[in-house]
Design an enzyme around this catalytic site. Structure first.
Site, PDB file in Angstrom:
ATOM      1  CG  HIS A   1      74.791  50.076  16.612  1.00  0.00           C
ATOM      2  ND1 HIS A   1      73.872  49.087  16.912  1.00  0.00           N
ATOM      3  CD2 HIS A   1      74.198  50.841  15.654  1.00  0.00           C
ATOM      4  CE1 HIS A   1      72.784  49.247  16.188  1.00  0.00           C
ATOM      5  NE2 HIS A   1      72.961  50.302  15.408  1.00  0.00           N
TER       6      HIS A   1
ATOM      7  CB  THR B   1      72.271  53.524  12.621  1.00  0.00           C
ATOM      8  OG1 THR B   1      71.589  52.476  13.297  1.00  0.00           O
ATOM      9  CG2 THR B   1      72.441  53.150  11.156  1.00  0.00           C
TER      10      THR B   1
END
Length: 547
Positions: free
Chosen positions: A342, A86
């Site tokens: 992601h 993240t």
């Protein structure tokens, strides 16, 4: 679900018609002249929205996501680096730099100089604060080494306002940067900011509305017909998953966070800040960054291929539609960008059930603690020897230089022999690797590792697991699926741009999230020189967004 409508009614001033108005309208005809600079940039990150998940549901979207599909669609965007977590991912979105330059190499890393027992530093903390621990930290932007687009906008014109709101502190910090007018995140109990900041009325209204929502029980959400084929129970570590519909008991703040309502609340607060601050109505272009974290929490807790994620995609679409409707009501000329930090792939157990090859949990013997224990025993060394888990691994600095070299050489040999390990690279190998210049899908594993490497923060050794070997050793509550690998299921994300009046198109070739900031900068006539990314032309005609 009526969560967003209820929150909007409490948090923002919006006509009732705008709460239900369909957003998936056809774009206006292409203008004869290039569009002027937008007055407001809206940059949205949907945490864990992989390109695969986007492709799975894009034909089901009817509202906010459907609107974005009428703009410029890049379905194969890349978080091109190896550390697909993240914090690194968010650090690329509005800076134009990969993690090798942003300094955000992971969510956490080991710093053996810090005065705390576990030596672990969080990417968005100030570890120098007295009494700080890895679990009780002070949120800070100090580790981000480069400026964001918002910072550069403010440097070019101090009248520009920059706002960042998110479901996670690291998302808000990495997209907002070092100089922001408002920055708010969900801390597990309420919406917080840096110490000493005044609480705007709209943030307090959001806090109160969410507290009231959590205090009430939530009935199961109705399941769309297209979700019903995914309605299959699966036992994962004693948990029965795959059929969830986000029912929760009164007072369940964790259940709120892991539900579509969490994104609805962030969007309601963002809409209220746009209204109250009159963003886009001043002399300069303003920017609001919005980090939507529920997809990630839901993915980690339940995987990507059950009713839980199907409902999340439906509610995300609906909540974005309501948010855009509020922005429409302001009359501001705004431009939207949506991407992700992601990707991910589904939980190991469900993949195995579907006869997918190579699916496995990482074995305990592959982790740094076990490897280090074996090396220490065989070399007759005391101490932890190796620190970290998988990914970045550090050699204990308490060892002599000679012993450190012995440990590193032995660790490389052992990792190279492990059946679950794809590659193990030393810091010296990675540092010597030239930075890649080819399309990201062609990069070697070493090149992917290079773009996550910071010599001051990265490990002495980087260990990359083979495809579909998850870094979860044993699944448990809230953690049955993850990401962080160098493989394309974690690297590929969608990148979408939309603005009223633009001509829509789709570009199937690969681009990178580092291209977003220079592209948005170009729409307001600003250059971002020296960044890793390039400007993407959003005009499919004879014009050129990038000048």
């Amino acid at each position: 679900m009526k969560a967003l409508a209820a929150l909007l009614a409490t948090v923002v001033a919006v006509p009732a018609a705008a709460q239900t108005q369909a957003a998936a309208t056809a774009p206006a005809p292409a203008p004869a002249a290039p569009l002027p600079a937008p007055k407001l940039i809206v940059a949205i990150s949907v945490d864990q929205l992989s390109a695969d998940l986007f492709a799975q549901y894009r034909n089901r979207f009817t509202d906010g996501m459907a609107r974005l599909l009428t703009g410029a669609v890049f379905p194969s965007g890349y978080q091109a680096h190896a550390a697909t977590e993240t914090c690194p991912g968010h650090s690329t979105i509005l800076t134009g730099y990969r993690p090798a330059k942003t300094g955000i190499i992971a969510n956490n890393w080991i710093d053996q100089s810090v005065a705390r027992a576990d030596k672990t530093v969080y990417c968005a903390e100030d570890e120098s604060v007295a009494g700080a621990t890895h679990d009780r930290y002070t949120v800070s932007d100090k580790h981000l080494k480069v400026p964001t687009l918002g910072e550069q906008m403010k440097a070019a014109n101090p009248a520009a306002r920059v706002v960042s709101v998110a479901g996670k502190d690291r998302a808000a910090v990495m997209m907002g940067g070092h100089t922001v007018d408002e920055l708010w995140w969900w801390d597990g109990k309420t919406y917080s900011s840096y110490a000493g900041r005044a609480v705007p009325p709209v943030v307090q209204r959001t806090r109160d509305a969410v507290a009231a929502m959590i205090a009430r029980p939530q009935e199961p959400l109705p399941l769309p017909g297209y979700c019903k084929p995914l309605d299959r129970a699966i036992d994962v570590g004693g948990q029965i998953l795959g059929q969830g519909r986000f029912a929760r008991e009164a007072g369940d703040a964790r259940g709120f966070r892991t539900s579509p309502a969490a994104d609805a609340a962030v969007l309601a607060m963002a809409a209220g800040l746009v209204q109250d601050m009159k963003l886009g109505q001043g002399q300069a272009t303003d920017l609001i960054a919005v980090g939507l974290s529920a997809t990630d929490y839901i993915g980690h807790a339940t995987g990507t291929q059950g009713t839980e994620m199907c409902l999340q995609m439906a509610e995300l679409d609906r909540s974005l539609g309501g948010f855009f409707n509020v922005l429409d009501q302001t009359g501001v000329d705004y431009a939207v960008m949506l991407t992700a930090d992601h990707g991910a792939h589904d939980m190991t157990e469900r993949q195995i059930e579907r006869a997918m090859p190579m699916e496995a949990h990482v074995e305990a013997g592959t982790l740094a603690k076990a490897v280090g224990a074996g090396i220490g025993r065989d070399l007759k060394l005391t101490g932890p020897v190796l620190l970290g888990a998988e990914g970045d691994v550090w050699v204990d600095r308490a060892l002599s230089p000679k012993d450190r070299a012995r440990v590193l050489a032995e660790a490389v040999k052992r990792y190279d022999r492990m059946p679950q390990v794809a590659a193990a690279y030393t810091a010296a190998q990675i540092a010597a690797q030239p930075r890649p210049t080819s399309p990201p899908e062609t990069w070697t594993l070493l090149e992917r590792a290079r773009e996550s490497f910071d010599p001051a923060r990265s490990g002495d050794l980087v260990v990359l697991l083979k495809p579909r070997v998850t870094s979860i050793e044993k699944p448990g509550p809230g953690y049955v699926e993850t990401h962080g690998s160098p493989w394309d299921y974690d690297r590929r994300v969608p990148i979408l741009f939309w603005r009223k009046g633009m001509t829509g198109f789709e570009q199937p070739l690969s681009v990178e999230t580092i291209d977003i900031a220079p592209t948005l900068a170009a729409t307001i006539g600003m250059r971002m020189d020296g960044v890793d990314g390039r400007c993407l032309d959003l005009d499919p005609g004879p014009g050129d967004t990038c000048g």
